[in-house]
Design an enzyme around this catalytic site. Structure first.
Site, PDB file in Angstrom:
ATOM      1  N   ILE A  40       0.841  -1.187   0.000  1.00  0.00           N
ATOM      2  CA  ILE A  40       0.000   0.000   0.000  1.00  0.00           C
ATOM      3  C   ILE A  40       0.882   1.245   0.000  1.00  0.00           C
ATOM      4  O   ILE A  40       1.801   1.370   0.809  1.00  0.00           O
ATOM      5  CB  ILE A  40      -0.926   0.030   1.231  1.00  0.00           C
ATOM      6  CG1 ILE A  40      -1.887  -1.165   1.221  1.00  0.00           C
ATOM      7  CG2 ILE A  40      -1.714   1.343   1.284  1.00  0.00           C
ATOM      8  CD1 ILE A  40      -2.661  -1.329   2.522  1.00  0.00           C
TER       9      ILE A  40
ATOM     10  N   TYR B  93       0.715   5.112   0.667  1.00  0.00           N
ATOM     11  CA  TYR B  93      -0.099   6.164   1.268  1.00  0.00           C
ATOM     12  C   TYR B  93       0.689   7.463   1.247  1.00  0.00           C
ATOM     13  O   TYR B  93       1.655   7.617   1.987  1.00  0.00           O
ATOM     14  CB  TYR B  93      -0.481   5.768   2.694  1.00  0.00           C
ATOM     15  CG  TYR B  93      -1.307   6.795   3.446  1.00  0.00           C
ATOM     16  CD1 TYR B  93      -2.298   7.548   2.814  1.00  0.00           C
ATOM     17  CD2 TYR B  93      -1.105   6.996   4.810  1.00  0.00           C
ATOM     18  CE1 TYR B  93      -3.052   8.469   3.507  1.00  0.00           C
ATOM     19  CE2 TYR B  93      -1.867   7.909   5.524  1.00  0.00           C
ATOM     20  CZ  TYR B  93      -2.836   8.646   4.863  1.00  0.00           C
ATOM     21  OH  TYR B  93      -3.593   9.565   5.564  1.00  0.00           O
TER      22      TYR B  93
ATOM     23  N   CYS C 231       3.456  -1.536   3.525  1.00  0.00           N
ATOM     24  CA  CYS C 231       3.024  -0.197   3.149  1.00  0.00           C
ATOM     25  C   CYS C 231       4.198   0.756   3.108  1.00  0.00           C
ATOM     26  O   CYS C 231       5.216   0.561   3.779  1.00  0.00           O
ATOM     27  CB  CYS C 231       1.954   0.331   4.102  1.00  0.00           C
ATOM     28  SG  CYS C 231       2.534   0.587   5.803  1.00  0.00           S
ATOM     29  N   LYS C 232       4.049   1.793   2.298  1.00  0.00           N
ATOM     30  CA  LYS C 232       4.955   2.940   2.296  1.00  0.00           C
ATOM     31  C   LYS C 232       4.154   4.131   2.801  1.00  0.00           C
ATOM     32  O   LYS C 232       3.122   4.496   2.206  1.00  0.00           O
ATOM     33  CB  LYS C 232       5.496   3.222   0.891  1.00  0.00           C
ATOM     34  CG  LYS C 232       6.363   4.484   0.827  1.00  0.00           C
ATOM     35  CD  LYS C 232       6.798   4.804  -0.601  1.00  0.00           C
ATOM     36  CE  LYS C 232       7.645   6.083  -0.610  1.00  0.00           C
ATOM     37  NZ  LYS C 232       8.067   6.466  -1.979  1.00  0.00           N
ATOM     38  N   LEU C 233       4.615   4.738   3.890  1.00  0.00           N
ATOM     39  CA  LEU C 233       3.931   5.863   4.514  1.00  0.00           C
ATOM     40  C   LEU C 233       4.700   7.139   4.211  1.00  0.00           C
ATOM     41  O   LEU C 233       5.743   7.400   4.811  1.00  0.00           O
ATOM     42  CB  LEU C 233       3.826   5.646   6.020  1.00  0.00           C
ATOM     43  CG  LEU C 233       3.164   4.325   6.467  1.00  0.00           C
ATOM     44  CD1 LEU C 233       3.269   4.173   7.972  1.00  0.00           C
ATOM     45  CD2 LEU C 233       1.713   4.266   6.002  1.00  0.00           C
TER      46      LEU C 233
END
Length: 319
Positions: free
Chosen positions: A150, A152, A179-181
């Site tokens: 994901i 974001y 995920c990559k935030l």
């Protein structure tokens, strides 16, 4: 080529897409040769994998034919030498519809990618619900032929909001692996990375901001997908290693240099990254992207960033 089910903790590079000087104004041709050269440089200097066609890679400025050409060209270039055959490619995917997203993932796998880094849909961000976002990612993951990471990034997503609870729910999907935030809310990093449910699901949480790597890892984040690692890979890998080992005082000295040089990315995005790549590595024919990112950094700004770029280059050389 195979990849682990979940991306291993480490430093990953979202590479800029290199363009030639030839081609219509603002629509230069893709330079696959330069892309392969840069990707090998990353592999040789401790980077865990490359993201092609992310925000830095201007996926949204390229045709599907060009995107396939880029991924397949880099994969072919890597596979030509045994030592690069296991180096993973993550493909950026940014579409609003489920069907377009699934089709893009399919062709990216055929081209040689082993993960899909999927930007959250955001056209209707002001009226989207968390339930709707969960439904969208679930529909994608149910049929995706690649494991989904994901992505974001509120700054390029119409200020879309995804809550830590949403990540907790999506982390349970067997085909959603991390995920990559790309935001600066370290409290939310902690609420995702340290959540016992998320940890149980072996979900790889990474910050998109190398300037926050040390504080992010102090609250459980597993690593970074950071653009400056494409220029100073040994520096970011050293920072990651020190943080992982709990050597915070030593890590803080490197974090300072990294945070300072990252300001060129904060101010100028992909153009800032390409400017630094050109100055430090000499890779690529120009310092700009495709229109509307086809305007170089002003001379005064280049001079303002020069000392921080030089300091980072000297640190990199010392490692």
């Amino acid at each position: 080529m195979t990849a682990p089910t979940y991306p291993i903790p480490g430093v990953y590079t979202p590479s800029p897409t290199f363009f030639k000087n030839s081609g219509p104004n603002g629509r230069q041709e893709v330079d696959v040769e330069a892309q392969v050269q840069h990707t090998k440089f990353l592999a040789d200097n401790g980077i865990s994998g490359v993201v092609l066609l992310g925000s830095t890679g201007e996926m949204i400025h390229m045709t599907r034919k060009e995107r396939i050409q880029l991924i397949s060209g880099v994969r072919k270039g890597l596979d030509a030498e045994d030592k690069y055959k296991s180096f993973p490619i993550l493909a950026g995917v940014a579409h609003h519809g489920v069907e377009d997203t699934l089709e893009e993932i399919k062709v990216m796998k055929e081209a040689g990618a082993v993960y899909a880094m999927v930007l959250a849909p955001n056209y209707f961000a002001p009226s989207q619900t968390q339930e709707g976002i969960i439904s969208w990612f679930t529909a994608v993951a149910d049929e995706s032929v690649l494991p989904v990471v994901i992505y974001y990034f509120p700054g390029v997503s119409n200020n879309l909001r995804m809550t830590p609870k949403t990540f907790e729910i999506l982390s349970a999907h067997t085909n959603i692996v991390g995920c990559k935030l790309s935001h600066g809310n370290v409290s939310e990093y902690a609420q995702i990375a340290l959540n016992p449910v998320v940890e149980k699901n072996n979900f790889t949480t990474m910050t998109g901001l190398g300037q926050l790597l040390l504080p992010a890892m102090s609250v459980g984040v597993h690593g970074t997908i950071d653009a400056m690692s494409g220029i100073f890979p040994k520096t970011l890998v050293k920072l990651f290693t020190l943080a992982k080992e709990g050597k915070y005082a030593e890590a803080a000295k490197i974090q300072y240099v990294v945070s300072k040089v990252e300001e060129v990315v904060v101010a100028y995005g992909p153009v800032g990254i390409k400017h630094t790549v050109s100055k430090v590595l000499g890779i690529g024919a120009n310092e700009v992207g495709r229109a509307p990112l086809n305007v170089a950094i002003p001379k005064a700004a280049q001079e303002a960033f020069a000392a921080d770029i030089q300091a980072a280059a000297e640190l990199e050389k010392s490692l």
